[in-house]
Write a protein that holds these residues in place. Structure first.
Motif, PDB file in Angstrom:
ATOM      1  N   SER A  39       0.928  -1.534  -0.167  1.00 25.46           N
ATOM      2  CA  SER A  39       0.469  -0.365  -0.430  1.00 25.46           C
ATOM      3  C   SER A  39       0.932   0.657   0.171  1.00 25.46           C
ATOM      4  CB  SER A  39      -0.847   0.065   1.410  1.00 25.46           C
ATOM      5  OG  SER A  39      -1.537  -1.279   1.249  1.00 25.46           O
ATOM      6  N   GLY A  40       0.141   2.152  -0.473  1.00 22.56           N
ATOM      7  CA  GLY A  40       1.248   3.250  -0.435  1.00 22.56           C
ATOM      8  C   GLY A  40       0.241   4.668  -0.456  1.00 22.56           C
ATOM      9  N   ILE A  41       0.781   5.583  -0.005  1.00 18.07           N
ATOM     10  CA  ILE A  41       0.248   7.242  -0.014  1.00 18.07           C
ATOM     11  C   ILE A  41       1.454   8.356  -0.318  1.00 18.07           C
ATOM     12  CG2 ILE A  41      -0.636   9.150   1.176  1.00 18.07           C
ATOM     13  CD1 ILE A  41      -1.776   7.059   2.978  1.00 18.07           C
ATOM     14  N   HIS A  42       0.796   8.814  -1.685  1.00 14.90           N
ATOM     15  CA  HIS A  42       1.654  10.193  -1.902  1.00 14.90           C
ATOM     16  C   HIS A  42       1.446  11.693  -1.504  1.00 14.90           C
ATOM     17  CE1 HIS A  42       5.401  13.074  -3.302  1.00 14.90           C
ATOM     18  NE2 HIS A  42       3.578  13.115  -4.573  1.00 14.90           N
ATOM     19  N   LEU A  43       1.698  11.916  -0.762  1.00 13.26           N
ATOM     20  CA  LEU A  43       1.532  13.639  -0.296  1.00 13.26           C
ATOM     21  C   LEU A  43       2.210  15.236  -0.723  1.00 13.26           C
ATOM     22  CD1 LEU A  43       1.135  12.332   3.632  1.00 13.26           C
ATOM     23  CD2 LEU A  43      -1.032  13.528   1.966  1.00 13.26           C
ATOM     24  N   ASP A  44       1.359  15.785  -1.408  1.00 12.10           N
ATOM     25  CA  ASP A  44       1.899  16.847  -1.701  1.00 12.10           C
ATOM     26  C   ASP A  44       1.165  18.092  -0.982  1.00 12.10           C
ATOM     27  OD1 ASP A  44       2.561  19.031  -2.609  1.00 12.10           O
ATOM     28  OD2 ASP A  44       3.121  18.143  -5.017  1.00 12.10           O
ATOM     29  N   PRO A  45       1.589  18.176   0.130  1.00 11.81           N
ATOM     30  CA  PRO A  45       1.433  19.622   0.875  1.00 11.81           C
ATOM     31  C   PRO A  45       1.131  20.517   0.497  1.00 11.81           C
ATOM     32  CG  PRO A  45       3.393  18.352   2.717  1.00 11.81           C
ATOM     33  CD  PRO A  45       3.040  17.877   0.623  1.00 11.81           C
ATOM     34  N   GLN A  46       2.245  21.510  -0.418  1.00 13.80           N
ATOM     35  CA  GLN A  46       1.920  22.680  -0.624  1.00 13.80           C
ATOM     36  C   GLN A  46       0.898  22.626  -2.342  1.00 13.80           C
ATOM     37  OE1 GLN A  46       5.781  23.100  -2.627  1.00 13.80           O
ATOM     38  NE2 GLN A  46       7.170  23.696  -0.625  1.00 13.80           N
TER      39      GLN A  46
ATOM     40  N   ARG B  84      -2.297  17.873  -2.687  1.00 10.50           N
ATOM     41  CA  ARG B  84      -2.910  16.938  -3.475  1.00 10.50           C
ATOM     42  C   ARG B  84      -2.454  15.513  -2.728  1.00 10.50           C
ATOM     43  NH1 ARG B  84      -4.632  18.496  -9.065  1.00 10.50           N
ATOM     44  NH2 ARG B  84      -4.355  16.575  -9.145  1.00 10.50           N
ATOM     45  N   LEU B  85      -3.034  14.457  -2.839  1.00  7.85           N
ATOM     46  CA  LEU B  85      -3.101  13.525  -2.592  1.00  7.85           C
ATOM     47  C   LEU B  85      -3.261  12.702  -3.786  1.00  7.85           C
ATOM     48  CD1 LEU B  85      -4.437  11.810   1.213  1.00  7.85           C
ATOM     49  CD2 LEU B  85      -4.365  10.524  -0.854  1.00  7.85           C
ATOM     50  N   GLY B  86      -2.792  11.017  -3.817  1.00  9.36           N
ATOM     51  CA  GLY B  86      -2.584  10.109  -4.613  1.00  9.36           C
ATOM     52  C   GLY B  86      -2.554   8.807  -3.279  1.00  9.36           C
ATOM     53  N   TRP B  87      -2.958   8.195  -3.537  1.00  8.72           N
ATOM     54  CA  TRP B  87      -3.164   6.888  -3.065  1.00  8.72           C
ATOM     55  C   TRP B  87      -3.297   5.370  -3.115  1.00  8.72           C
ATOM     56  CZ3 TRP B  87      -7.022   3.438  -0.209  1.00  8.72           C
ATOM     57  CH2 TRP B  87      -7.672   3.812  -0.586  1.00  8.72           C
ATOM     58  N   TRP B  88      -3.089   3.957  -2.851  1.00 10.22           N
ATOM     59  CA  TRP B  88      -2.989   2.833  -3.503  1.00 10.22           C
ATOM     60  C   TRP B  88      -3.494   1.588  -2.559  1.00 10.22           C
ATOM     61  CZ3 TRP B  88       1.259  -1.169  -3.932  1.00 10.22           C
ATOM     62  CH2 TRP B  88       1.752  -0.125  -3.079  1.00 10.22           C
ATOM     63  N   SER B  89      -3.763   0.701  -2.881  1.00 14.09           N
ATOM     64  CA  SER B  89      -3.533  -0.306  -2.102  1.00 14.09           C
ATOM     65  C   SER B  89      -3.997  -1.820  -2.692  1.00 14.09           C
ATOM     66  CB  SER B  89      -4.903   0.088  -1.196  1.00 14.09           C
ATOM     67  OG  SER B  89      -4.830  -1.072   0.283  1.00 14.09           O
ATOM     68  N   LEU B  90      -3.204  -2.729  -2.442  1.00 13.90           N
ATOM     69  CA  LEU B  90      -3.229  -3.944  -2.705  1.00 13.90           C
ATOM     70  C   LEU B  90      -4.568  -4.830  -2.035  1.00 13.90           C
ATOM     71  CD1 LEU B  90       0.022  -5.150  -3.963  1.00 13.90           C
ATOM     72  CD2 LEU B  90      -1.818  -3.896  -5.308  1.00 13.90           C
TER      73      LEU B  90
END
Length: 238
Positions: free
Chosen positions: A155-162, A165-171
Motif C-alpha cells: 500500500s502507499g500514499i504520496h502527499l504534496d502538502p504545498q 494533493r494526495l494519491g494513494w493505492w492499496s493491494l
C-alpha cells in the motif's frame, strides 16, 4: 471447501471478513477481495490474477477494493451495513528502518512519501493511514525516515502538502476506499487503486527492488495454493 472456512463452528461477521467471492453464473462475473495472500502481494499480484483468469476463461474477473461493501452493492444490498462509520481508527505504527516487521521478502507495509524529500513506512496490520485524514500529517512530523523505500510494500500514499494533493493505492481491500475524499477536505485526492507504479512515477522516494513477475511469481503462487489446500485437508482429518 466452504464449510472448512468456519472457525470452531462459527463464522467471522461481515465487518471482520478477511476475504470474499461472488460468482455470478448468469453474467459470468467473478468478484473477489482479500486482506492477505498472493493477490495482495506486490511481487505476486499480477501472477495471481493471470492464473485466476486462466482458470475462469470467458469470465470477467474483478477485484473489490471496498471489500464486502462493494460485494453487497453488486447484489442490491445496502453497503452501509458492513461499514463501521464513526468507529475508532486503529492507527498504524510508523516503523523505523530495520524494524523486524520489514525483514521478510513480502513485508507488506504502507509507504508514505511527502513531497520530494521525505519517505516513511507504516505497518499494514492496522487501518490504512489514508483514513486518518489530514491528522496524518501531524503524526508524520517526527516519524522515522527511510530515505528511499525499496521494500515490496502492498500500500502507499504520496502527499504534496504545498499543492494539497494526495494519491494513494492499496493491494488489499480497504474499507470505504471510495469515500477517502471526504476525509481530506480541501485536498485533491486520487485513488490509484492497485497501480503502485504511479507512486513510483510521482516521486523519487519509492522504488521497490526489481522482481520477476512472470514464471517465478506464478510458481510461488501455485506453491502457496498447494500449501493452503494441504493445510485445510490436514485440519479436516485431525
Amino acid at each position: 471447501m466452504v464449510p472448512g472456512l468456519r472457525r470452531d463452528g462459527w463464522w467471522l461477521d461481515d465487518d471482520m471478513a478477511q476475504g470474499g467471492v461472488l460468482v455470478d453464473v448468469g453474467r459470468k462475473v467473478l468478484l473477489f477481495f482479500a486482506w492477505e495472500g498472493p493477490s495482495t502481494e506486490l511481487r505476486h499480484r499480477a501472477a495471481a490474477f493471470a492464473l485466476i483468469r486462466d482458470a475462469w476463461p470467458g469470465w470477467e474477473v474483478r477485484w473489490l477494493y471496498d471489500g464486502a461493501a462493494e460485494l453487497r452493492e453488486y447484489v442490491g444490498l445496502d453497503p452501509e451495513y458492513v461499514r463501521a462509520r464513526g468507529s475508532d481508527l486503529s492507527l498504524a505504527p510508523l516503523l523505523a528502518p530495520g524494524d523486524e516487521d520489514l525483514a521478510r521478502p513480502d513485508p507488506g507495509g504502507v509507504v508514505i512519501t511527502v513531497g520530494a524529500d521525505r519517505c516513511h513506512v507504516a505497518s499494514d496490520c492496522f487501518d490504512h493511514p489514508v483514513r486518518e485524514g489530514v491528522a496524518l500529517l501531524d503524526r508524520l512530523a517526527d516519524a522515522p525516515g527511510h530515505g528511499v523505500c525499496r521494500l515490496h510494500v502492498n500500500s502507499g500514499i504520496h502527499l504534496d502538502p504545498q499543492r494539497r494533493r494526495l494519491g494513494w493505492w492499496s493491494l488489499p481491500s480497504c474499507p470505504q476506499a471510495f469515500q477517502v475524499t471526504e476525509l481530506w477536505r480541501g485536498w485533491t485526492v486520487e485513488f490509484w487503486r492497485d497501480d503502485w507504479e504511479r507512486h513510483v512515477r510521482a516521486c523519487g522516494r519509492f522504488s521497490p527492488a526489481p522482481f520477476d513477475a512472470g514464471e517465478e511469481a506464478m510458481a510461488a503462487v501455485r506453491t502457496q495454493a498447494r500449501e493452503r489446500r494441504a493445510a485445510r485437508a490436514s485440519s479436516r482429518l485431525s
